[in-house]
Design an enzyme around this catalytic site. Structure first.
Site, PDB file in Angstrom:
ATOM      1  N   CYS A  35      32.925 -23.673   1.269  1.00 41.38           N
ATOM      2  CA  CYS A  35      33.486 -25.012   1.077  1.00 41.38           C
ATOM      3  C   CYS A  35      34.999 -25.017   0.965  1.00 41.38           C
ATOM      4  CB  CYS A  35      32.854 -25.685  -0.136  1.00 41.38           C
ATOM      5  SG  CYS A  35      33.282 -24.972  -1.737  1.00 41.38           S
ATOM      6  N   GLY A  87      25.896 -34.556   0.900  1.00 38.03           N
ATOM      7  CA  GLY A  87      24.948 -34.222   1.952  1.00 38.03           C
ATOM      8  C   GLY A  87      23.621 -34.928   1.760  1.00 38.03           C
ATOM      9  N   VAL A  88      22.764 -34.782   2.743  1.00 37.40           N
ATOM     10  CA  VAL A  88      21.484 -35.483   2.722  1.00 37.40           C
ATOM     11  C   VAL A  88      20.539 -34.913   1.673  1.00 37.40           C
ATOM     12  CG1 VAL A  88      20.537 -34.024   4.566  1.00 37.40           C
ATOM     13  CG2 VAL A  88      19.543 -36.266   4.146  1.00 37.40           C
ATOM     14  N   SER A 148      20.988 -33.561  -1.455  1.00 36.75           N
ATOM     15  CA  SER A 148      21.180 -34.047  -2.822  1.00 36.75           C
ATOM     16  C   SER A 148      20.987 -35.553  -2.913  1.00 36.75           C
ATOM     17  CB  SER A 148      22.558 -33.642  -3.345  1.00 36.75           C
ATOM     18  OG  SER A 148      23.587 -34.105  -2.489  1.00 36.75           O
ATOM     19  N   CYS A 157      29.390 -19.912  -7.980  1.00 39.59           N
ATOM     20  CA  CYS A 157      29.487 -21.376  -8.024  1.00 39.59           C
ATOM     21  C   CYS A 157      28.241 -21.958  -8.677  1.00 39.59           C
ATOM     22  CB  CYS A 157      29.668 -21.941  -6.621  1.00 39.59           C
ATOM     23  SG  CYS A 157      29.701 -23.755  -6.566  1.00 39.59           S
ATOM     24  N   MET A 196      31.243 -32.953  -7.878  1.00 41.37           N
ATOM     25  CA  MET A 196      32.268 -32.049  -8.385  1.00 41.37           C
ATOM     26  C   MET A 196      33.469 -32.051  -7.443  1.00 41.37           C
ATOM     27  SD  MET A 196      30.031 -28.736  -9.558  1.00 41.37           S
ATOM     28  CE  MET A 196      29.716 -28.292  -7.843  1.00 41.37           C
TER      29      MET A 196
END
Length: 351
Positions: A194, A10-11, A13, A99, A32
């Site tokens: 996710c 995504g933008v 990270s 998570c 990951m």
């Protein structure tokens, strides 16, 4: 310094990696791999194969080393299996919390420290030194704040993590990504769980636990049977829609009784609570406060919070009294405590 950046594709990270590189740090990227997405019929989601390629592409653009960590077994044990068991037990889990605490800020953080560096993520949160300790603070962009998922971080973790986008607003993050020439600068956000790629958590539970789901009764608080249902995993406390019953007044899920296979519904008042007990309570400062503390309490991610008193109890528990009843205080979700912009801690809402 050397920084290992958890890149989801995504933008946020990707921008975090670009910002750190611009500051002169030695940046390494890692994604990951947490779930088997070989069945294309499952669609795409956060951490899926398309996202992995987006992360790889961003790392290539920045010219930084990039690695893929195969954490499917660890993630399955720590997050997915627990998610399924909680739903079968009539709880409402939030898989982002384990998570973060058991995968990202445990497994990945250990690797970052072994490399002699820190771990950075794209979370919207901030860390500051206050009074000789590390404080976990809400993000500059209130609409994107993710501290609700991070309350389990303690002093040792906060000393070794960075949140480069926590002081920015979303448009600024996209602008930083665009300035770095990253192709995912305008990428849409992923909101779903996710590993539940079609958005149907109940169906996911049924697929993962065949034969363990059983039908039951939907009853009023007085015990009147109103309908049949397909399993308690399809409901959450406070739920109004999708109950399969009609009447002159709205009905809400008051509680779930998995041992009897019952879903109890009632009025909005009956589905509201002004008191709760939190278990497995973590305090960001390390030790619990010596006595009751006044705090803003959030009982779900999008909840703005309500004033309350938190009384620490022995056994990593806390008793919480809210200033007014709140609908949908769902066992399994987290109650997170705030003092102004600082996260004090939190715990899991008990039944």
């Amino acid at each position: 310094m050397r920084v290992l950046v958890a890149m989801s594709g995504g933008v946020d990270s990707a921008a975090a990696a670009a910002l750190l590189q611009a500051e002169g740090h030695e940046v390494l990227g890692v994604t990951m791999r947490v779930f088997d997405y070989s069945d294309r019929a499952r669609g795409r989601s956060c951490c899926g194969p398309d996202d992995l390629e987006d992360a790889r592409r961003a790392a290539r653009r920045l010219g930084i080393p990039f690695y893929v960590a195969d954490l499917e077994e660890h993630f399955g044990r720590s997050v997915v299996d627990r998610f399924v068991e909680d739903y079968l037990d009539g709880l409402t889990p939030n898989p982002c919390i384990p998570c973060n605490s058991e995968v990202k800020f445990d497994w990945l953080l250990k690797r970052a420290r072994a490399l002699g560096g820190k771990l950075a993520t794209g979370h919207y949160a901030r860390v500051e030194r206050r009074g000789g300790r590390y404080a976990l603070l809400t993000a500059a962009d209130d609409a994107k704040d993710q501290t609700y998922f991070l309350y389990r971080l303690g002093q040792d973790e906060l000393a070794h993590v960075l949140f480069p986008v926590g002081g920015l607003r979303k448009p600024e993050v996209r602008a930083a990504a665009a300035a770095a020439g990253l192709a995912n600068a305008a990428k849409a956000e992923s909101q779903e769980i996710c590993f539940v790629t079609d958005g149907d958590a109940a169906r996911f539970v049924e697929l993962r636990a065949p034969g363990r789901v059983r039908e039951g009764e939907l009853v009023s608080t007085s015990g009147e049977v109103l309908a049949r249902h397909g399993g308690v995993h399809r409901f959450t406390v406070g739920q109004r829609r999708g109950l399969g019953v009609t009447g002159p007044a709205p009905r809400y899920v008051v509680r779930l009784e998995p041992e009897r296979g019952r879903v109890v519904v009632g009025t909005a008042d009956e589905a509201s609570r002004a008191e709760l007990t939190a278990t497995d309570v973590r305090w960001v400062a390390g030790a619990p406060p010596p006595g009751p503390v006044e705090a803003r309490v959030r009982v779900r991610h999008r909840h703005e919070g309500v004033a309350g008193t938190v009384r620490p109890l022995c056994g990593a528990r806390a008793e919480v009294t809210l200033s007014r009843p709140v609908r949908g205080v769902a066992p399994g979700q987290a109650a997170v405590f705030y003092a102004g912009d600082e996260v004090l801690g939190g715990g899991r809402i008990a039944r």
